[in-house]
Design a protein around this motif. Sequence first.
Motif, PDB file in Angstrom:
ATOM      1  N   ARG A  64       0.973  -1.131   0.086  1.00 26.58           N
ATOM      2  CA  ARG A  64      -0.003   0.135   0.070  1.00 26.58           C
ATOM      3  C   ARG A  64       0.913   1.104  -0.094  1.00 26.58           C
ATOM      4  O   ARG A  64       0.580   2.398  -0.685  1.00 26.58           O
ATOM      5  N   VAL A  65       2.008   1.267   0.601  1.00 25.43           N
ATOM      6  CA  VAL A  65       2.718   2.243   0.691  1.00 25.43           C
ATOM      7  C   VAL A  65       3.438   2.703  -0.655  1.00 25.43           C
ATOM      8  O   VAL A  65       3.703   3.709  -0.973  1.00 25.43           O
TER       9      VAL A  65
ATOM     10  N   THR B  26       7.134  11.947   0.915  1.00 27.49           N
ATOM     11  CA  THR B  26       6.435  12.909   1.992  1.00 27.49           C
ATOM     12  C   THR B  26       4.790  12.978   1.747  1.00 27.49           C
ATOM     13  O   THR B  26       4.099  12.792   2.992  1.00 27.49           O
ATOM     14  N   SER B  27       4.448  13.027   0.592  1.00 24.23           N
ATOM     15  CA  SER B  27       2.861  13.168   0.436  1.00 24.23           C
ATOM     16  C   SER B  27       2.294  11.762   0.870  1.00 24.23           C
ATOM     17  O   SER B  27       1.178  11.840   1.425  1.00 24.23           O
ATOM     18  N   ALA B  28       2.796  10.544   0.548  1.00 24.53           N
ATOM     19  CA  ALA B  28       2.233   9.397   0.776  1.00 24.53           C
ATOM     20  C   ALA B  28       2.260   9.211   2.395  1.00 24.53           C
ATOM     21  O   ALA B  28       1.356   8.559   2.659  1.00 24.53           O
ATOM     22  N   ALA B  29       3.522   9.675   2.892  1.00 23.73           N
ATOM     23  CA  ALA B  29       3.308   9.496   4.473  1.00 23.73           C
ATOM     24  C   ALA B  29       2.478  10.189   5.095  1.00 23.73           C
ATOM     25  O   ALA B  29       1.763   9.775   6.062  1.00 23.73           O
ATOM     26  N   ASP B  30       2.285  11.432   4.585  1.00 25.54           N
ATOM     27  CA  ASP B  30       1.019  12.260   5.238  1.00 25.54           C
ATOM     28  C   ASP B  30      -0.192  11.471   5.128  1.00 25.54           C
ATOM     29  O   ASP B  30      -0.952  11.598   5.878  1.00 25.54           O
ATOM     30  N   ARG B  31      -0.579  10.996   3.737  1.00 29.87           N
ATOM     31  CA  ARG B  31      -1.734  10.261   3.324  1.00 29.87           C
ATOM     32  C   ARG B  31      -2.007   9.052   4.401  1.00 29.87           C
ATOM     33  O   ARG B  31      -3.155   8.768   4.834  1.00 29.87           O
TER      34      ARG B  31
ATOM     35  N   SER C 155       5.574   8.145   8.931  1.00 32.59           N
ATOM     36  CA  SER C 155       6.794   9.034   8.751  1.00 32.59           C
ATOM     37  C   SER C 155       7.409   8.928   7.308  1.00 32.59           C
ATOM     38  O   SER C 155       7.148   7.704   6.832  1.00 32.59           O
ATOM     39  N   PRO C 156       7.926   9.862   6.695  1.00 38.08           N
ATOM     40  CA  PRO C 156       8.801   9.662   5.491  1.00 38.08           C
ATOM     41  C   PRO C 156       9.732   8.438   5.431  1.00 38.08           C
ATOM     42  O   PRO C 156       9.933   7.933   4.487  1.00 38.08           O
ATOM     43  N   ALA C 157      10.445   8.665   6.545  1.00 37.62           N
ATOM     44  CA  ALA C 157      11.573   7.424   6.784  1.00 37.62           C
ATOM     45  C   ALA C 157      10.949   6.180   6.764  1.00 37.62           C
ATOM     46  O   ALA C 157      11.487   5.037   6.172  1.00 37.62           O
ATOM     47  N   MET C 158       9.613   6.100   7.490  1.00 38.82           N
ATOM     48  CA  MET C 158       9.175   4.690   7.486  1.00 38.82           C
ATOM     49  C   MET C 158       8.672   4.358   6.269  1.00 38.82           C
ATOM     50  O   MET C 158       8.649   3.169   5.511  1.00 38.82           O
ATOM     51  N   ALA C 159       7.820   5.110   5.224  1.00 40.36           N
ATOM     52  CA  ALA C 159       7.555   4.952   4.009  1.00 40.36           C
ATOM     53  C   ALA C 159       8.701   4.840   3.194  1.00 40.36           C
ATOM     54  O   ALA C 159       8.409   3.577   2.285  1.00 40.36           O
TER      55      ALA C 159
ATOM     56  N   HIS D  20       9.434   1.010   4.065  1.00 34.21           N
ATOM     57  CA  HIS D  20       8.530  -0.116   3.267  1.00 34.21           C
ATOM     58  C   HIS D  20       8.947  -0.403   2.040  1.00 34.21           C
ATOM     59  O   HIS D  20       8.771  -1.499   1.389  1.00 34.21           O
ATOM     60  N   VAL D  21       9.225   0.659   1.032  1.00 31.82           N
ATOM     61  CA  VAL D  21       9.454   0.617  -0.507  1.00 31.82           C
ATOM     62  C   VAL D  21      10.954  -0.211  -0.594  1.00 31.82           C
ATOM     63  O   VAL D  21      10.877  -1.035  -1.110  1.00 31.82           O
ATOM     64  N   MET D  22      11.752   0.289   0.355  1.00 33.32           N
ATOM     65  CA  MET D  22      13.221  -0.350   0.213  1.00 33.32           C
ATOM     66  C   MET D  22      13.039  -2.129   0.530  1.00 33.32           C
ATOM     67  O   MET D  22      13.861  -2.753  -0.075  1.00 33.32           O
ATOM     68  N   ARG D  23      12.170  -2.243   1.523  1.00 33.36           N
ATOM     69  CA  ARG D  23      12.051  -3.749   1.862  1.00 33.36           C
ATOM     70  C   ARG D  23      11.476  -4.395   0.634  1.00 33.36           C
ATOM     71  O   ARG D  23      11.768  -5.695   0.301  1.00 33.36           O
ATOM     72  N   LEU D  24      10.761  -3.874  -0.046  1.00 28.89           N
ATOM     73  CA  LEU D  24       9.982  -4.477  -1.487  1.00 28.89           C
ATOM     74  C   LEU D  24      11.103  -4.547  -2.416  1.00 28.89           C
ATOM     75  O   LEU D  24      11.195  -5.809  -2.922  1.00 28.89           O
ATOM     76  N   GLU D  25      11.846  -3.774  -2.596  1.00 29.61           N
ATOM     77  CA  GLU D  25      12.851  -3.795  -3.381  1.00 29.61           C
ATOM     78  C   GLU D  25      13.974  -4.869  -3.407  1.00 29.61           C
ATOM     79  O   GLU D  25      14.385  -5.573  -3.950  1.00 29.61           O
ATOM     80  N   ASN D  26      14.192  -5.004  -1.850  1.00 25.37           N
ATOM     81  CA  ASN D  26      15.238  -6.006  -1.360  1.00 25.37           C
ATOM     82  C   ASN D  26      14.615  -7.457  -1.682  1.00 25.37           C
ATOM     83  O   ASN D  26      15.363  -8.235  -1.909  1.00 25.37           O
TER      84      ASN D  26
END
Length: 299
Positions: free
Chosen positions: A8-9, A20-25, A29-33, A36-42
Motif C-alpha cells: 500500500r505504501v 512525503t505526500s504518501a507518508a502524510d496520507r 513518517s517519510p522515513a518509514m515509507a 517499506h519501499v526498500m523492503r519490497l525492492e530488497n
Amino acid sequence: MDTLTSLRVFCTVAELKSFTSAADRLGVSPAMASKHVMRLENRLGTRLLNRTSRHVSLTETGRLYFNQTREMLERLDEVEDAIGNVTVAPRGTLKLSAPVWAATGCFTDMLAAYNRRYPDVCLDLDLSGRLVNLVDEGFDLALRATSEDRLDPGLVARPLTNVQFRLMGSPDYLERTGRPQNVAELNGHALLRYSGVNFGESMSLEGPDGPHKITFRTVMLSDNETIMHLAALRGMGLAFLPKWMAEQDIEAGRLEIVLPAILLGFNSTLYAVYPSRKYLSAKVRTFIDFLTVSTREMG
C-alpha cells in the motif's frame, strides 16, 4: 514489516510521486515509507522507484509491478467490503484511454456527472489518440470508435453508441468557395484529411441516388482531430468530424454540416474495451454502465 502495508505504501508513493505526500496520507513518517519501499525492492531484487532530491518516478519494472499491485489491492478492498456486508463503493484510480475528440464539453459533462456520483474515483485520462496496450500499460479501460471486425479479439468490447462523422466547414470557407448543392459539387474542395483512416483524396460518398466518386484537394493531413477541428473553424477547408466534437460550434454557427439532408458521412461504433477478466472492479463496472446510459441519452 507487514508486506500488505508495504504494498500500500509503494502504490501510494507511486501515485503521488512523493514519499512525503504518501507518508502524510498514510499517517506514517517519510522515513518509514522509504523503509517499506526498500523492503519490497530488497525482496524482489530490483529497483522499483527512481529517487532524486526533488522527484520520484517508477522504473520500468516498478511500473509493471505497480499496475498489478494496484489492481490487487483494489480487489482486496472490495472483497473486504463485501464480506463486511458493506455496499462496494467504486474507488481508486480509473486509467482510461479515449480518442482525441473525446475532449469535448459533452464528454466532460459525463465525467463530471460520474465524479459527482462516485467522488472516490480518480480519473486518469489518456487522450493522445494512440492505440494503447491495456494490459502492459496498466489501463483499466479504453474507448474506441471503430468497426467490430477491427477490435482485438483478446479483449472484451461493449458497444456504447454510434458516432456520426459528418462533413463540416466554416461559413467563411463555404461563402468563399460556394456551398455545394449536391454530392458531385464537392469535387475539388479543400479537405482536412484524417491520416488515421485508410482513404486518399478520392473517396466514395453516399448520396440519395447512390455512391459518388469524389476527388478532394488535400490541404492538410493529420492524425489529430483537434487540429483539424481548429483548422476547419479557421476556414482552411472541409473536414469529416464527429458531431460530438463540433456540437457547440454547429449550434453557435461557427461550423456548418455540408449537405446535411443527403450526404451520409461515416458512422462508427463507440466501444468500451477492457481486458478479459472474470470479475470487473466496481470502478470499471460503474463507469461502463454510466457511459452506456449517458451516451444512449445523447443519441
